[in-house]
Write an enzyme that holds these catalytic residues in place. Structure first.
Site, PDB file in Angstrom:
ATOM      1  N   LYS A 100       1.737  -0.933   8.858  1.00 26.43           N
ATOM      2  CA  LYS A 100       0.595  -1.841   8.787  1.00 26.43           C
ATOM      3  C   LYS A 100       0.978  -3.081   9.590  1.00 26.43           C
ATOM      4  O   LYS A 100       1.991  -3.735   9.311  1.00 26.43           O
ATOM      5  CB  LYS A 100       0.294  -2.228   7.336  1.00 26.43           C
ATOM      6  CG  LYS A 100      -0.849  -3.217   7.233  1.00 26.43           C
ATOM      7  CD  LYS A 100      -0.985  -3.790   5.838  1.00 26.43           C
ATOM      8  CE  LYS A 100      -1.661  -5.142   5.921  1.00 26.43           C
ATOM      9  NZ  LYS A 100      -1.577  -5.887   4.664  1.00 26.43           N
ATOM     10  N   GLY A 152      -8.226 -10.466   0.213  1.00 25.81           N
ATOM     11  CA  GLY A 152      -9.320 -11.278  -0.295  1.00 25.81           C
ATOM     12  C   GLY A 152     -10.015 -10.718  -1.524  1.00 25.81           C
ATOM     13  O   GLY A 152     -10.731 -11.440  -2.209  1.00 25.81           O
ATOM     14  N   ASN A 155      -3.487  -6.565  -3.470  1.00 23.06           N
ATOM     15  CA  ASN A 155      -2.159  -7.002  -3.909  1.00 23.06           C
ATOM     16  C   ASN A 155      -2.259  -8.173  -4.873  1.00 23.06           C
ATOM     17  O   ASN A 155      -2.046  -8.028  -6.069  1.00 23.06           O
ATOM     18  CB  ASN A 155      -1.289  -7.355  -2.685  1.00 23.06           C
ATOM     19  CG  ASN A 155       0.122  -7.775  -3.089  1.00 23.06           C
ATOM     20  OD1 ASN A 155       0.532  -7.665  -4.236  1.00 23.06           O
ATOM     21  ND2 ASN A 155       0.894  -8.252  -2.140  1.00 23.06           N
TER      22      ASN A 155
END
Lengths: 256, 366
Positions: free
Chosen positions: A97, A185, A206
């Protein structure tokens, strides 16, 4: 019928991806994975420490998960490429990522540097998932550069503000032929469900889990919400029908 | 452009009158704002804001957990040498103090590094006095190359360098720098740094910016509390961090609020800075710079450090020793007396007990 997500040739059963930073203890990671059913787990290479097994964050990701290293801390394409190669050399496989952050107030991704890194790493055989601001033009360039999926932010990392970029993400879902994974977000399970209802392929969470009063229960709640949102999408919400329906039940007969 | 220009805007500013004009309503409003202006920050450093510490603490804790998680980054210092040509009146290592001067050989650095690495830490802070004869940049570079074998992140807290010298150390594996202006008040600075290269206020003030330009990843600034009025020193430190973050957005900027400790020479700080003042400073800074790191060293005592974990701190030292080669030789003179003697394992245990994760490693590029 299987509704598995396919990224880089891998079948993925869970559409909730889990981040591992910010937990009060690494021991909460396997519990959160189990409670949520997540299969793809991202770990910042900067935190991985094979020399210290007891505190090594990567050692807490259960076997059977796809461990996706991320390039957190990279400030440009060159650093990103370096970190990705280190991760691969450390035995983390081909998934990466990409995170390139060039401003530390909101931690917004630098799409330009991200694109450059995507191109290089995809060329080296990595399965590249770029974290990006939801810009259609940049996303199309990520597709051309060889990205395996696109990870637009819902709002700034760690902000728990939800899908503030909703309209831009909607456009990506409509226009980009790769899985759209909403990353960053999302503060509540309902927001994860909302992203899935819109047709996102997956969401990555997360902060909202790691900093919850009870992270493991919150992980479970997110797992359920993502499933519910996906089911709703497949069942055909008004919104999903408006944008995503492939067939034409009303006028299809005219093709005959 | 230099931070000096920002700083100069406040010369002649009437801080007392600004503080006197603040109302409770002003403070309450600022505490709920998303983005604080410089003057909002100053207001939170005011005597008036002392009545709202609990409200500030609640917000500060939420912001810290949100942005950093329930974690505290750990590091430890290593003192390479105590040769010094400066005369900082508050420092044990000042040139005129009589003490055994020492500089670690590279095998000694290796030896200390081995002992530190055994604690699990991957982040080390390298310190020296200022002596271009005894501890030139080339020596610090060699030490960094030795340390790089065991540590994935190396920060320096050394004398102010030129931009090219910072670039040189970055090539050797250094990724972070700490430099304290000591005191932003220019008159106090002149009085407390009577001789040596460090007496050049501007050269020191601009050092973090030179490091940023050279490509340093993390920058930590601070004022040594006790050398000036703490409210204005805290204000200028925050402004300095804000200035650097604006100009160098990809740099991780943090602050330290070190309080002066007993030193050889018995310097008595002129300005009192109580625990309550320290906490107010940390909380105000957290609200002003929600993503800015706050480093708390072993200058603070254990009981207070335990509390500061939940009041905005993001990074703490552990197993510290402020003497050169002090991990292998207990006779060596310390730069200052530390207040928290706990080793890394004890710190980790305390953090876990508070529901926080100790992070031993947070960077790797090689």
């Amino acid at each position: 019928m299987s509704d598995n997500l396919n990224i880089g040739g891998q079948e993925i059963t869970s559409r909730l991806f889990l981040g591992t930073g910010k937990f009060s203890s690494n021991r909460l990671i396997p519990k959160s994975v189990e409670a949520s059913g997540a299969q793809v787990v991202t770990v910042a290479l900067r935190r991985v420490d094979p020399d210290f097994e007891e505190e090594n964050i990567a050692a807490y990701v259960p076997r059977g998960c796809i461990l996706m290293p991320n390039t957190s801390g990279a400030r440009n394409a060159a650093e990103t490429v370096r970190i990705a190669r280190l991760a691969r050399a450390a035995g983390f496989g081909d998934w990466v990522k990409i995170e390139v952050i060039t401003e530390n107030r909101y931690l917004l991704p630098d799409n330009y540097e991200t694109l450059k890194a995507t191109e290089i790493l995809a060329g080296e055989g990595f399965v590249v998932l770029p974290y990006m601001s939801p810009d259609l033009i940049a996303a199309k360039q990520m597709v051309n550069a060889g990205a395996a999926a696109v990870m637009p932010l819902g709002s700034p990392i760690g902000s728990n503000r939800g899908l503030k970029t909703r309209e831009l993400i909607r456009i990506l879902i409509e226009e980009i032929p790769l899985p759209i994974i909403v990353d960053a977000g999302i503060g509540r399970p309902s927001e994860a469900a909302e992203a899935m209802e819109m047709g996102a392929a997956a969401v990555l969470v997360n902060t909202a889990i790691a900093t919850a009063g009870d992270p493991v229960t919150m992980a479970e709640a997110f797992g359920l919400a993502v499933k519910a949102g996906r089911m709703a999408f497949l069942a055909g919400t008004d919104e999903a029908q408006e944008y995503a329906r492939a067939s034409s039940p009303l006028t299809g007969f005219l093709r005959d | 452009m230099s931070f000096y220009e920002e700083l100069s805007k406040y010369y002649g500013f009437n801080f007392n009158s600004f503080f006197d004009n603040l109302t409770d309503e002003d403070i309450k409003k600022i505490i709920t704002k998303n983005r604080l202006s410089a003057l909002d920050y100053l207001a939170l450093l005011s005597p008036r804001a002392e009545f709202f510490l609990e409200e500030m603490a609640g917000r500060a804790q939420r912001l810290t957990v949100q942005h950093f998680g329930r974690v505290i980054f750990l590091y430890t210092p290593i003192y390479l040498a105590n040769y010094c040509v400066n005369q900082c009146v508050y420092c044990s290592f000042r040139a005129r103090n009589k003490l055994e001067r020492k500089k670690l050989t590279l095998p000694e650095v290796e030896h200390e590094a081995e002992a530190i690495a055994a604690t699990g830490l991957k982040h080390i802070l390298v310190l020296t006095g200022e002596s271009r004869r005894h501890s030139p940049v080339s020596y610090i570079r060699q030490c960094a190359e030795v340390l790089k074998k065991r540590f994935t992140s190396i920060s320096i807290e050394i004398y102010a360098l030129e931009e090219a010298e910072y670039a040189d150390l970055i090539l050797a594996g250094v990724d972070g720098m700490t430099i304290y202006q000591e005191v932003y008040n220019e008159e106090n600075y002149a009085r407390l740094h009577p001789a040596g290269p460090k007496s050049n206020y501007r050269f020191r003030l601009d050092a973090p910016e030179r490091a940023c330009r050279a490509g340093m990843r993390t920058i930590n600034v601070g004022a040594l509390l006790g050398l000036g009025r703490w409210r204005t020193e805290a204000f200028f430190t925050g402004l300095h961090a804000d200035y650097l973050q604006n100009r160098y957005p990809d740099v991780e900027v943090s602050i330290s609020p070190p309080r002066i400790r007993p030193h050889l020479g018995g310097f008595q700080p002129e300005f009192e800075v109580g625990d309550k003042n320290l906490v107010q400073y940390m909380l105000a800074y957290r609200l002003f710079m929600p993503r800015g790191g706050i480093t708390i060293s072993t200058r603070e005592r254990a009981e207070l450090r335990n509390r500061l974990v939940k009041l905005g701190a993001t990074k703490m030292s552990a197993g510290s020793c402020t003497a050169v080669g002090g991990r292998s030789n207990s006779e060596s003179t310390a730069q200052f007396e530390i207040s928290d003697e706990r080793d890394v394992a004890e710190m980790a245990k305390m953090l876990y007990a508070q529901g926080y994760q100790p992070v031993y490693k947070d960077w790797q590029m090689a």
